[in-house]
Scaffold this motif. Structure first.
Motif: not given
Length: 166
Positions: A2-13, A35-40, A48-49, A54-57
């Motif tokens: 649930i961390g940052s990915t190449g396209k989406f930098k997580v600020k707050t869960i 705002t993004a979501c993902r199943w993990h 998504p992946q 891993p990716q965020w939607m």
């Protein structure tokens, strides 16, 4: 994951129940929060992946309300997918050799049909160390994902491109 990915930098869960997470962060370096979501899974990639990464939607901004007041009696996040609206189309170009996304496009209308074996030219795409050729690159793989949630239809197409045309 649930961390940052190449396209989406997580600020707050905002929400995480161990299987599904919602986060706020910055999409592709933009200043505004998305705002993004993902199943993990604890020991897996989740969804998504893309090509095992891993990716965020990203959720639509107009239909997501976040209550940051800290009140536990009300839901923290309200997702409003009940509105009927035009379909959304996205197209992502992926370099076969590196596995990296080289260009994305979005539209409210469908893109022209693309088939495996076609040559696709996208002058604005960022192919590693290459100037796009006039004839384009060979389409090697196409993956379509269509999601419908209460009348909102999202069409996402990932096109893997091989070598340049000769």
């Amino acid at each position: 994951m649930i961390g940052s990915t190449g396209k989406f930098k997580v600020k707050t869960i905002l929400f995480n129940d161990g299987e599904f997470a919602i986060a706020q962060g910055h999409w592709e370096g933009q200043d505004n929060l998305s705002t993004a979501c993902r199943w993990h899974e604890p020991e897996g990639i989740g969804y998504p992946q893309t090509f095992g990464k891993p990716q965020w939607m990203i959720l639509p901004t107009s239909d997501v309300e976040i209550d940051a007041s800290g009140k536990t009696s009300a839901p923290l996040i309200k997702l409003g997918f009940g509105k009927k609206r035009k379909p959304f189309y996205s197209l992502e170009l992926i370099d076969e050799e590196s596995g990296c996304s080289v260009h994305t496009m979005s539209s409210e209308s469908p893109f022209s049909p693309i088939a495996v074996g076609d040559f696709f030219s996208a002058p604005q795409a960022r192919f590693p160390g290459e100037t796009p050729s006039k004839g384009g690159r060979l389409v090697k793989r196409i993956q379509h994902i269509i999601n419908e949630v209460d009348g909102a239809i999202w069409h996402s197409t990932m096109v893997t491109l091989g070598s340049s045309a000769t």
